[in-house]
Design a protein around this motif. Structure first.
Motif, short mmCIF file in Angstrom:
data_model
loop_
_atom_site.label_atom_id
_atom_site.label_comp_id
_atom_site.label_asym_id
_atom_site.label_seq_id
_atom_site.Cartn_x
_atom_site.Cartn_y
_atom_site.Cartn_z
N ALA A 61 39.83 -119.94 -97.49
CA ALA A 61 40.67 -121.67 -98.69
C ALA A 61 42.06 -121.00 -99.08
O ALA A 61 42.85 -121.97 -98.56
N VAL A 62 42.42 -120.10 -99.51
CA VAL A 62 43.62 -119.37 -99.82
C VAL A 62 44.92 -119.61 -98.11
O VAL A 62 45.67 -119.45 -98.06
N GLU A 63 44.41 -118.72 -97.46
CA GLU A 63 44.47 -118.16 -96.38
C GLU A 63 45.08 -119.69 -95.33
O GLU A 63 45.90 -119.14 -94.57
N ALA A 64 44.12 -120.47 -95.47
CA ALA A 64 44.06 -121.89 -94.68
C ALA A 64 45.34 -122.58 -94.89
O ALA A 64 45.94 -123.83 -94.46
N ARG A 65 45.72 -122.18 -96.27
CA ARG A 65 46.97 -123.27 -96.71
C ARG A 65 48.37 -123.02 -96.33
O ARG A 65 48.44 -122.38 -95.58
N ASP A 66 48.99 -123.93 -96.13
CA ASP A 66 50.53 -123.43 -94.93
C ASP A 66 50.74 -122.95 -95.66
O ASP A 66 52.02 -122.12 -95.08
N VAL A 67 51.34 -123.32 -97.62
CA VAL A 67 52.19 -122.27 -97.96
C VAL A 67 51.43 -121.45 -98.28
O VAL A 67 50.65 -121.74 -99.48
N THR A 69 50.04 -118.73 -101.09
CA THR A 69 49.66 -119.42 -102.14
C THR A 69 48.95 -118.22 -102.75
O THR A 69 48.13 -117.72 -102.32
N ARG A 71 45.93 -115.90 -104.81
CA ARG A 71 44.87 -116.27 -104.78
C ARG A 71 44.43 -116.84 -106.72
O ARG A 71 43.39 -117.82 -106.97
N TRP A 74 45.67 -120.21 -106.74
CA TRP A 74 44.61 -121.68 -105.88
C TRP A 74 43.81 -121.52 -107.43
O TRP A 74 42.90 -122.71 -107.05
N GLU A 77 44.56 -124.14 -109.87
CA GLU A 77 44.73 -124.57 -110.18
C GLU A 77 43.00 -125.95 -109.63
O GLU A 77 42.99 -126.85 -109.84
#
Length: 88
Positions: A61-67, A69, A71, A74, A77
């Motif tokens: 999920a962290v690696e799928a972000r465009d910006v 971020t 861990r 994440w 959040e």
């Protein structure tokens, strides 16, 4: 290539710095300087144990972000989102 002896230190053997006091004082985490213990932005280290499969999902999920971020961000959040739904 010539081999030479290690140069002798010019510092006196009885250093003027109290080494034990320096060790006990410890250091500060980058970005935490100037923040008082009561500051709500101050971060407190917490050990979190997760099953490997769950950690892989979090990392995905962290690696799928465009910006990019971290861990930790994440996770904070996700906790914030959960607290908004659960805490009255």
């Amino acid at each position: 290539m010539a081999i030479s002896r290690k140069p002798k230190s010019s510092a006196p053997s009885n250093a003027s710095v109290d080494i034990q006091a320096l060790i006990e004082r410890g250091g500060k985490v980058a970005g935490e300087e100037g923040r008082e213990p009561g500051d709500p932005r101050r971060l407190v280290p917490v050990m979190l144990r997760l099953p490997p499969a769950m950690l892989k999902k979090v990392d995905a999920a962290v690696e799928a972000r465009d910006v990019p971020t971290p861990r930790t961000t994440w996770t904070m959040e996700a906790i914030t989102e959960k607290l908004k739904h659960e805490v009255v």
